[in-house]
Scaffold this motif. Structure first.
Motif, PDB file in Angstrom:
ATOM      1  N   ALA A  93      28.048 -79.554 -57.748  1.00  0.00           N
ATOM      2  CA  ALA A  93      26.629 -79.717 -58.062  1.00  0.00           C
ATOM      3  C   ALA A  93      25.730 -79.631 -56.840  1.00  0.00           C
ATOM      4  CB  ALA A  93      26.394 -81.047 -58.777  1.00  0.00           C
ATOM      5  N   ALA A  94      26.223 -80.068 -55.690  1.00  0.00           N
ATOM      6  CA  ALA A  94      25.367 -80.099 -54.499  1.00  0.00           C
ATOM      7  C   ALA A  94      25.388 -78.790 -53.723  1.00  0.00           C
ATOM      8  CB  ALA A  94      25.798 -81.244 -53.592  1.00  0.00           C
ATOM      9  N   ILE A  95      26.215 -77.831 -54.140  1.00  0.00           N
ATOM     10  CA  ILE A  95      26.340 -76.580 -53.398  1.00  0.00           C
ATOM     11  C   ILE A  95      25.379 -75.544 -53.966  1.00  0.00           C
ATOM     12  CG2 ILE A  95      27.921 -74.697 -52.794  1.00  0.00           C
ATOM     13  CD1 ILE A  95      30.195 -76.734 -52.984  1.00  0.00           C
ATOM     14  N   ARG A  96      24.597 -74.933 -53.089  1.00  0.00           N
ATOM     15  CA  ARG A  96      23.639 -73.922 -53.523  1.00  0.00           C
ATOM     16  C   ARG A  96      23.933 -72.622 -52.783  1.00  0.00           C
ATOM     17  NH1 ARG A  96      19.044 -74.295 -56.423  1.00  0.00           N
ATOM     18  NH2 ARG A  96      17.437 -72.740 -56.085  1.00  0.00           N
ATOM     19  N   MET A  97      24.067 -71.530 -53.542  1.00  0.00           N
ATOM     20  CA  MET A  97      24.289 -70.226 -52.928  1.00  0.00           C
ATOM     21  C   MET A  97      23.009 -69.753 -52.259  1.00  0.00           C
ATOM     22  SD  MET A  97      26.623 -68.255 -55.799  1.00  0.00           S
ATOM     23  CE  MET A  97      25.797 -66.733 -55.504  1.00  0.00           C
ATOM     24  N   SER A  98      23.144 -68.909 -51.256  1.00  0.00           N
ATOM     25  CA  SER A  98      21.955 -68.328 -50.638  1.00  0.00           C
ATOM     26  C   SER A  98      21.305 -67.356 -51.621  1.00  0.00           C
ATOM     27  CB  SER A  98      22.341 -67.582 -49.361  1.00  0.00           C
ATOM     28  OG  SER A  98      23.104 -66.425 -49.697  1.00  0.00           O
ATOM     29  N   THR A  99      20.028 -67.059 -51.393  1.00  0.00           N
ATOM     30  CA  THR A  99      19.334 -66.107 -52.258  1.00  0.00           C
ATOM     31  C   THR A  99      19.971 -64.726 -52.133  1.00  0.00           C
ATOM     32  OG1 THR A  99      17.301 -67.376 -51.922  1.00  0.00           O
ATOM     33  CG2 THR A  99      17.056 -65.177 -52.873  1.00  0.00           C
ATOM     34  N   LYS A 100      20.435 -64.382 -50.941  1.00  0.00           N
ATOM     35  CA  LYS A 100      21.076 -63.083 -50.738  1.00  0.00           C
ATOM     36  C   LYS A 100      22.361 -62.975 -51.555  1.00  0.00           C
ATOM     37  CE  LYS A 100      22.720 -59.954 -47.135  1.00  0.00           C
ATOM     38  NZ  LYS A 100      22.946 -59.768 -45.701  1.00  0.00           N
ATOM     39  N   ALA A 101      23.204 -64.021 -51.523  1.00  0.00           N
ATOM     40  CA  ALA A 101      24.438 -64.007 -52.310  1.00  0.00           C
ATOM     41  C   ALA A 101      24.126 -63.991 -53.804  1.00  0.00           C
ATOM     42  CB  ALA A 101      25.305 -65.218 -51.959  1.00  0.00           C
ATOM     43  N   THR A 102      23.064 -64.687 -54.206  1.00  0.00           N
ATOM     44  CA  THR A 102      22.649 -64.679 -55.608  1.00  0.00           C
ATOM     45  C   THR A 102      22.228 -63.269 -56.026  1.00  0.00           C
ATOM     46  OG1 THR A 102      21.903 -66.972 -55.419  1.00  0.00           O
ATOM     47  CG2 THR A 102      21.074 -65.709 -57.293  1.00  0.00           C
ATOM     48  N   ALA A 103      21.541 -62.559 -55.134  1.00  0.00           N
ATOM     49  CA  ALA A 103      21.123 -61.178 -55.427  1.00  0.00           C
ATOM     50  C   ALA A 103      22.339 -60.264 -55.591  1.00  0.00           C
ATOM     51  CB  ALA A 103      20.209 -60.664 -54.316  1.00  0.00           C
ATOM     52  N   TYR A 136      12.901 -67.048 -51.460  1.00  0.00           N
ATOM     53  CA  TYR A 136      13.779 -67.602 -52.486  1.00  0.00           C
ATOM     54  C   TYR A 136      13.618 -66.898 -53.832  1.00  0.00           C
ATOM     55  CZ  TYR A 136      14.239 -71.271 -49.036  1.00  0.00           C
ATOM     56  OH  TYR A 136      14.482 -71.955 -47.865  1.00  0.00           O
ATOM     57  N   GLU A 137      12.930 -65.759 -53.828  1.00  0.00           N
ATOM     58  CA  GLU A 137      12.712 -65.005 -55.057  1.00  0.00           C
ATOM     59  C   GLU A 137      13.453 -63.679 -54.990  1.00  0.00           C
ATOM     60  OE1 GLU A 137       8.512 -64.700 -55.651  1.00  0.00           O
ATOM     61  OE2 GLU A 137       8.211 -66.859 -55.549  1.00  0.00           O
ATOM     62  N   TYR A 183      29.905 -69.806 -53.684  1.00  0.00           N
ATOM     63  CA  TYR A 183      29.868 -70.452 -54.989  1.00  0.00           C
ATOM     64  C   TYR A 183      28.848 -71.586 -54.972  1.00  0.00           C
ATOM     65  CZ  TYR A 183      33.106 -73.293 -52.262  1.00  0.00           C
ATOM     66  OH  TYR A 183      33.699 -74.009 -51.257  1.00  0.00           O
ATOM     67  N   GLY A 184      28.365 -71.919 -56.154  1.00  0.00           N
ATOM     68  CA  GLY A 184      27.388 -72.990 -56.305  1.00  0.00           C
ATOM     69  C   GLY A 184      26.251 -72.580 -57.213  1.00  0.00           C
ATOM     70  N   GLU A 185      25.151 -73.283 -57.101  1.00  0.00           N
ATOM     71  CA  GLU A 185      23.973 -72.983 -57.921  1.00  0.00           C
ATOM     72  C   GLU A 185      23.326 -71.694 -57.437  1.00  0.00           C
ATOM     73  OE1 GLU A 185      21.300 -76.223 -57.598  1.00  0.00           O
ATOM     74  OE2 GLU A 185      22.720 -77.705 -58.357  1.00  0.00           O
ATOM     75  N   PRO A 186      22.832 -70.840 -58.351  1.00  0.00           N
ATOM     76  CA  PRO A 186      22.110 -69.636 -57.917  1.00  0.00           C
ATOM     77  C   PRO A 186      20.907 -70.034 -57.077  1.00  0.00           C
ATOM     78  CG  PRO A 186      22.576 -69.541 -60.262  1.00  0.00           C
ATOM     79  CD  PRO A 186      22.934 -70.926 -59.808  1.00  0.00           C
ATOM     80  N   GLY A 187      20.738 -69.369 -55.929  1.00  0.00           N
ATOM     81  CA  GLY A 187      19.657 -69.708 -55.005  1.00  0.00           C
ATOM     82  C   GLY A 187      18.421 -68.858 -55.231  1.00  0.00           C
ATOM     83  N   ALA A 188      17.859 -68.907 -56.430  1.00  0.00           N
ATOM     84  CA  ALA A 188      16.635 -68.144 -56.720  1.00  0.00           C
ATOM     85  C   ALA A 188      15.661 -69.024 -57.486  1.00  0.00           C
ATOM     86  CB  ALA A 188      16.961 -66.899 -57.537  1.00  0.00           C
ATOM     87  N   LEU A 189      14.417 -69.066 -57.019  1.00  0.00           N
ATOM     88  CA  LEU A 189      13.389 -69.831 -57.724  1.00  0.00           C
ATOM     89  C   LEU A 189      12.726 -68.981 -58.806  1.00  0.00           C
ATOM     90  CD1 LEU A 189      11.644 -71.735 -54.808  1.00  0.00           C
ATOM     91  CD2 LEU A 189      13.386 -72.562 -56.393  1.00  0.00           C
ATOM     92  N   ALA A 190      12.767 -67.641 -58.635  1.00  0.00           N
ATOM     93  CA  ALA A 190      12.167 -66.732 -59.622  1.00  0.00           C
ATOM     94  C   ALA A 190      12.867 -65.386 -59.522  1.00  0.00           C
ATOM     95  CB  ALA A 190      10.674 -66.563 -59.371  1.00  0.00           C
ATOM     96  N   ILE A 191      12.925 -64.670 -60.640  1.00  0.00           N
ATOM     97  CA  ILE A 191      13.464 -63.309 -60.663  1.00  0.00           C
ATOM     98  C   ILE A 191      12.402 -62.423 -61.299  1.00  0.00           C
ATOM     99  CG2 ILE A 191      15.286 -61.783 -61.497  1.00  0.00           C
ATOM    100  CD1 ILE A 191      17.144 -64.242 -61.570  1.00  0.00           C
ATOM    101  N   HIS A 192      11.836 -61.511 -60.501  1.00  0.00           N
ATOM    102  CA  HIS A 192      10.793 -60.608 -60.983  1.00  0.00           C
ATOM    103  C   HIS A 192      11.433 -59.304 -61.456  1.00  0.00           C
ATOM    104  CE1 HIS A 192       7.891 -63.285 -59.103  1.00  0.00           C
ATOM    105  NE2 HIS A 192       8.633 -63.243 -58.004  1.00  0.00           N
ATOM    106  N   LEU A 193      10.987 -58.797 -62.600  1.00  0.00           N
ATOM    107  CA  LEU A 193      11.525 -57.567 -63.164  1.00  0.00           C
ATOM    108  C   LEU A 193      10.470 -56.476 -63.111  1.00  0.00           C
ATOM    109  CD1 LEU A 193      13.382 -59.027 -66.263  1.00  0.00           C
ATOM    110  CD2 LEU A 193      14.246 -58.663 -63.944  1.00  0.00           C
ATOM    111  N   ASN A 194      10.864 -55.299 -62.635  1.00  0.00           N
ATOM    112  CA  ASN A 194       9.922 -54.197 -62.468  1.00  0.00           C
ATOM    113  C   ASN A 194      10.572 -52.911 -63.002  1.00  0.00           C
ATOM    114  OD1 ASN A 194       7.797 -52.601 -61.638  1.00  0.00           O
ATOM    115  ND2 ASN A 194       8.514 -52.468 -59.519  1.00  0.00           N
ATOM    116  N   ARG A 195      10.253 -52.557 -64.240  1.00  0.00           N
ATOM    117  CA  ARG A 195      10.796 -51.342 -64.847  1.00  0.00           C
ATOM    118  C   ARG A 195       9.802 -50.219 -64.666  1.00  0.00           C
ATOM    119  NH1 ARG A 195      10.929 -48.714 -70.165  1.00  0.00           N
ATOM    120  NH2 ARG A 195      13.022 -47.850 -70.520  1.00  0.00           N
ATOM    121  N   THR A 196      10.260 -49.093 -64.072  1.00  0.00           N
ATOM    122  CA  THR A 196       9.386 -47.944 -63.870  1.00  0.00           C
ATOM    123  C   THR A 196       9.753 -46.843 -64.849  1.00  0.00           C
ATOM    124  OG1 THR A 196      10.867 -47.010 -62.187  1.00  0.00           O
ATOM    125  CG2 THR A 196       9.141 -48.479 -61.412  1.00  0.00           C
ATOM    126  N   ALA A 197       8.834 -45.926 -65.089  1.00  0.00           N
ATOM    127  CA  ALA A 197       9.075 -44.837 -66.014  1.00  0.00           C
ATOM    128  C   ALA A 197      10.152 -43.923 -65.451  1.00  0.00           C
ATOM    129  CB  ALA A 197       7.800 -44.043 -66.261  1.00  0.00           C
TER     130      ALA A 197
END
Length: 198
Positions: A93-103, A136-137, A183-197
């Motif tokens: 529970a106390a382990i948090r992955m880096s944002t890079k590893a989460t990506a 962190y996004e 391993y651990g909690e995903p290290g992201a506060l937000a995930i932005h989605l950008n779909r292009t044509a």
């Protein structure tokens, strides 16, 4: 359409629900005799199945036993289930992955979910000047292929909060980056989605 076919279609079109199929929960809804541990799947009742096939995001669950057998309770609201972290998740529970590893984890997850579609998964928001917590996004960009909602279905569980109000946190995940296991909690506060044509 058989119920097995309907379930397969719902699994591929699992749109807006925050909990991944098979997530362990505690049911606290109106069917009091069934209160207790269960797992969730997308609801496959006629109304939900037709909505999903029309592209309307799924909003209800169907309950199963912990070993996956149907309980007979469907069309369950998200407020009627409380996600339960596994013992392994509690231990880390106390382990948090880096944002890079989460990506990296998210990139692999998207490639498995949408074979043949090229995704750009980068740390940081859509616009470079946004927000103090931008590191962190995560921003996901792709062209053509799956809809915004379909991709949000894959990304949403990384931001879902599991457990009781006292221990509310993301579910534990793991990924190997350059031969090292993270391993651990995903290290992201937000995930932005950008779909292009396309």
């Amino acid at each position: 359409m058989t119920s097995a076919t309907a379930r397969r279609r719902l699994a591929t079109a699992y749109l807006a629900l925050r909990l991944a199929p098979g997530a362990q929960v505690r049911y606290v809804g109106t069917a009091t005799r069934l209160h207790g541990p269960a797992t969730v799947q997308p609801c496959s009742c006629g109304r939900c199945a037709s909505d999903v096939l029309l592209g309307i995001p799924a909003t209800r669950y169907e309950l199963r036993t912990v070993d996956g057998r149907p309980i007979g309770v469907s069309h369950v609201r998200h407020t009627s289930v409380i996600p339960e972290p596994t013992e392994e998740e509690r231990n880390y529970a106390a382990i948090r992955m880096s944002t890079k590893a989460t990506a990296v984890y998210l990139r692999q997850l998207l490639r498995r979910s949408f074979p043949g579609v090229k995704f750009s998964v980068r740390c940081g928001p859509k616009r470079a000047k946004e927000r103090y917590l931008e590191r962190y996004e995560i921003t996901v960009t792709w062209s053509g292929g799956p809809t915004h909602t379909a991709v949000a279905t894959v990304t949403a569980p990384l931001l879902a909060r599991y457990g009781s109000p006292e221990e509310c946190r993301p579910a534990w995940v793991s990924v190997t980056v350059n031969g090292r296991r993270h391993y651990g909690e995903p290290g992201a506060l937000a995930i932005h989605l950008n779909r292009t044509a396309a």
